[in-house]
Design a protein around this motif. Sequence first.
Motif, PDB file in Angstrom:
ATOM      1  N   VAL A  37       0.982   4.474  -8.509  1.00 56.82           N
ATOM      2  CA  VAL A  37      -0.266   5.160  -8.168  1.00 56.82           C
ATOM      3  C   VAL A  37      -0.374   5.365  -6.663  1.00 56.82           C
ATOM      4  O   VAL A  37      -0.733   6.453  -6.185  1.00 56.82           O
ATOM      5  N   LYS A  38      -0.049   4.337  -5.897  1.00 47.71           N
ATOM      6  CA  LYS A  38      -0.134   4.421  -4.429  1.00 47.71           C
ATOM      7  C   LYS A  38       0.758   5.536  -3.885  1.00 47.71           C
ATOM      8  O   LYS A  38       0.334   6.327  -3.042  1.00 47.71           O
ATOM      9  N   THR A  39       1.989   5.598  -4.374  1.00 44.59           N
ATOM     10  CA  THR A  39       2.938   6.601  -3.881  1.00 44.59           C
ATOM     11  C   THR A  39       2.451   8.015  -4.177  1.00 44.59           C
ATOM     12  O   THR A  39       2.518   8.904  -3.317  1.00 44.59           O
ATOM     13  N   ARG A  40       1.946   8.236  -5.363  1.00 48.58           N
ATOM     14  CA  ARG A  40       1.469   9.579  -5.725  1.00 48.58           C
ATOM     15  C   ARG A  40       0.259   9.987  -4.891  1.00 48.58           C
ATOM     16  O   ARG A  40       0.134  11.145  -4.486  1.00 48.58           O
ATOM     17  N   MET A  41      -0.624   9.047  -4.626  1.00 49.69           N
ATOM     18  CA  MET A  41      -1.807   9.362  -3.823  1.00 49.69           C
ATOM     19  C   MET A  41      -1.431   9.655  -2.377  1.00 49.69           C
ATOM     20  O   MET A  41      -2.026  10.526  -1.738  1.00 49.69           O
ATOM     21  N   GLN A  42      -0.431   8.957  -1.862  1.00 50.04           N
ATOM     22  CA  GLN A  42      -0.026   9.159  -0.477  1.00 50.04           C
ATOM     23  C   GLN A  42       0.695  10.481  -0.274  1.00 50.04           C
ATOM     24  O   GLN A  42       0.675  11.051   0.815  1.00 50.04           O
ATOM     25  N   TYR A  75      -4.755   6.467   6.590  1.00 52.15           N
ATOM     26  CA  TYR A  75      -5.142   5.450   5.604  1.00 52.15           C
ATOM     27  C   TYR A  75      -5.301   6.055   4.224  1.00 52.15           C
ATOM     28  O   TYR A  75      -6.037   5.530   3.397  1.00 52.15           O
ATOM     29  N   LYS A  76      -4.592   7.172   3.990  1.00 50.91           N
ATOM     30  CA  LYS A  76      -4.632   7.805   2.675  1.00 50.91           C
ATOM     31  C   LYS A  76      -4.050   6.844   1.646  1.00 50.91           C
ATOM     32  O   LYS A  76      -2.978   6.275   1.835  1.00 50.91           O
ATOM     33  N   GLY A  77      -4.788   6.660   0.563  1.00 48.77           N
ATOM     34  CA  GLY A  77      -4.323   5.755  -0.485  1.00 48.77           C
ATOM     35  C   GLY A  77      -4.527   4.294  -0.167  1.00 48.77           C
ATOM     36  O   GLY A  77      -3.885   3.435  -0.775  1.00 48.77           O
ATOM     37  N   ILE A  78      -5.449   3.990   0.788  1.00 48.56           N
ATOM     38  CA  ILE A  78      -5.638   2.583   1.155  1.00 48.56           C
ATOM     39  C   ILE A  78      -6.176   1.763  -0.010  1.00 48.56           C
ATOM     40  O   ILE A  78      -5.861   0.581  -0.157  1.00 48.56           O
ATOM     41  N   GLY A  79      -6.989   2.427  -0.865  1.00 54.47           N
ATOM     42  CA  GLY A  79      -7.478   1.720  -2.053  1.00 54.47           C
ATOM     43  C   GLY A  79      -6.324   1.315  -2.946  1.00 54.47           C
ATOM     44  O   GLY A  79      -6.229   0.165  -3.390  1.00 54.47           O
ATOM     45  N   PHE A  98       1.686   2.708   8.423  1.00 53.45           N
ATOM     46  CA  PHE A  98       3.142   2.706   8.389  1.00 53.45           C
ATOM     47  C   PHE A  98       3.662   2.940   6.976  1.00 53.45           C
ATOM     48  O   PHE A  98       4.717   3.543   6.777  1.00 53.45           O
ATOM     49  N   ASP A  99       2.907   2.468   5.991  1.00 53.95           N
ATOM     50  CA  ASP A  99       3.292   2.646   4.596  1.00 53.95           C
ATOM     51  C   ASP A  99       3.240   4.123   4.213  1.00 53.95           C
ATOM     52  O   ASP A  99       4.127   4.642   3.535  1.00 53.95           O
ATOM     53  N   VAL A 100       2.181   4.807   4.653  1.00 53.93           N
ATOM     54  CA  VAL A 100       2.039   6.239   4.378  1.00 53.93           C
ATOM     55  C   VAL A 100       3.213   7.009   4.973  1.00 53.93           C
ATOM     56  O   VAL A 100       3.851   7.830   4.312  1.00 53.93           O
ATOM     57  N   VAL A 101       3.510   6.745   6.226  1.00 52.94           N
ATOM     58  CA  VAL A 101       4.584   7.448   6.928  1.00 52.94           C
ATOM     59  C   VAL A 101       5.951   7.103   6.337  1.00 52.94           C
ATOM     60  O   VAL A 101       6.806   7.973   6.161  1.00 52.94           O
ATOM     61  N   SER A 102       6.165   5.836   6.011  1.00 53.14           N
ATOM     62  CA  SER A 102       7.446   5.420   5.439  1.00 53.14           C
ATOM     63  C   SER A 102       7.693   6.107   4.104  1.00 53.14           C
ATOM     64  O   SER A 102       8.806   6.569   3.827  1.00 53.14           O
ATOM     65  N   THR A 103       6.656   6.198   3.277  1.00 53.61           N
ATOM     66  CA  THR A 103       6.773   6.890   1.990  1.00 53.61           C
ATOM     67  C   THR A 103       7.172   8.342   2.193  1.00 53.61           C
ATOM     68  O   THR A 103       8.032   8.885   1.499  1.00 53.61           O
ATOM     69  N   ARG A 104       6.570   8.992   3.179  1.00 54.10           N
ATOM     70  CA  ARG A 104       6.857  10.399   3.435  1.00 54.10           C
ATOM     71  C   ARG A 104       8.252  10.599   4.022  1.00 54.10           C
ATOM     72  O   ARG A 104       8.915  11.588   3.724  1.00 54.10           O
ATOM     73  N   LEU A 105       8.700   9.662   4.847  1.00 61.84           N
ATOM     74  CA  LEU A 105      10.051   9.762   5.396  1.00 61.84           C
ATOM     75  C   LEU A 105      11.100   9.682   4.292  1.00 61.84           C
ATOM     76  O   LEU A 105      12.088  10.419   4.294  1.00 61.84           O
ATOM     77  N   TYR A 106      10.891   8.778   3.348  1.00 63.04           N
ATOM     78  CA  TYR A 106      11.841   8.613   2.254  1.00 63.04           C
ATOM     79  C   TYR A 106      11.824   9.806   1.297  1.00 63.04           C
ATOM     80  O   TYR A 106      12.828  10.125   0.671  1.00 63.04           O
ATOM     81  N   ASN A 107      10.666  10.463   1.151  1.00 63.07           N
ATOM     82  CA  ASN A 107      10.511  11.530   0.165  1.00 63.07           C
ATOM     83  C   ASN A 107      10.675  12.938   0.728  1.00 63.07           C
ATOM     84  O   ASN A 107      10.622  13.905  -0.024  1.00 63.07           O
ATOM     85  N   GLN A 108      10.870  13.087   2.035  1.00 61.23           N
ATOM     86  CA  GLN A 108      11.004  14.417   2.616  1.00 61.23           C
ATOM     87  C   GLN A 108      12.326  15.067   2.212  1.00 61.23           C
ATOM     88  O   GLN A 108      13.336  14.387   2.012  1.00 61.23           O
TER      89      GLN A 108
END
Length: 278
Positions: free
Chosen positions: A23-28, A245-249, A204-214
């Motif tokens: 869920v977190k990954t999809r929201m980010q 802080y997108k997806g912080i919840g 950092f979690d948001v950015v790391s997710t995007r770096l891996y998925n770009q």
Amino acid sequence: MDFLMSGLAACGACLFTNPLEVVKTRMQLQGELQAPGTYQRHYRNVFHAFITICKVDGLAALQKGLAPALLYQFLMNGIRLGTYGLADAGGYLHTAEGKLSPARSAAAGAMAGVMGAYLGSPIYMGMFQALIKIGQKHGLVGLWRGAVGGLPRVIIGSSTQLCTFSSTKDLMTQWEIFPPQSWKVALAAAMVSGIVVVLAMTPFDVVSTRLYNQPTDTQGKGLMYRGMLDALLQTARTEGIFGMYKGIGASYFRLGPHTVLSLFFWDQLRILYYTYTK
């Protein structure tokens, strides 16, 4: 033995928290590099994301990627917590007077985090067939694509998590809030650590997710971001501070319980091991 107990503790936590990671990954990733209000929001919040994923993709989609997640957790946290545990057992986290040093604890947590995350990075990229494809297309170096960019996230997260956990546990023991060696001490310390680490790690979690998925070019170079700093700046400029802080919840519902469960399981396994091996 420290590494085995650490890996088992992390895997136990992963079984409960992998749906939250999905869920977190999809929201980010929704609305990536799009200004707020200019894109369709498929997931309004954590609970809506759960319902939507179950309706569209089925209940099993919530455990998507469980196998590589378990392998990654066993390897990464086995090394990370195991290394930190050895440093603790060796007395390297304490001063000459025997008091816990937050600075040493943070440094040990950061170093252990870097070791675990870097060695576990290829598993984060995917399971064996995916690893073979990545290796064939981008070479051996491609297996570590995005690993260096993710290290600042790991350094912040690991040092914050382990330092907060150890310091809170030490304070509670000194204040005698709970009986000595009580499981409540570890549980309460892990809960405090969970809150602090989410606040520190989410950008950092948001950015790391995007770096891996770009997407990447034929040489494996990212097409959207040049690195961690570039991704942070682009996200802040385009989506604002709240984009960081997108997806912080979802992050809290995933990182919070995972921190609590993994640290609690790890602490209790260590207590049991050292109790019965004396």
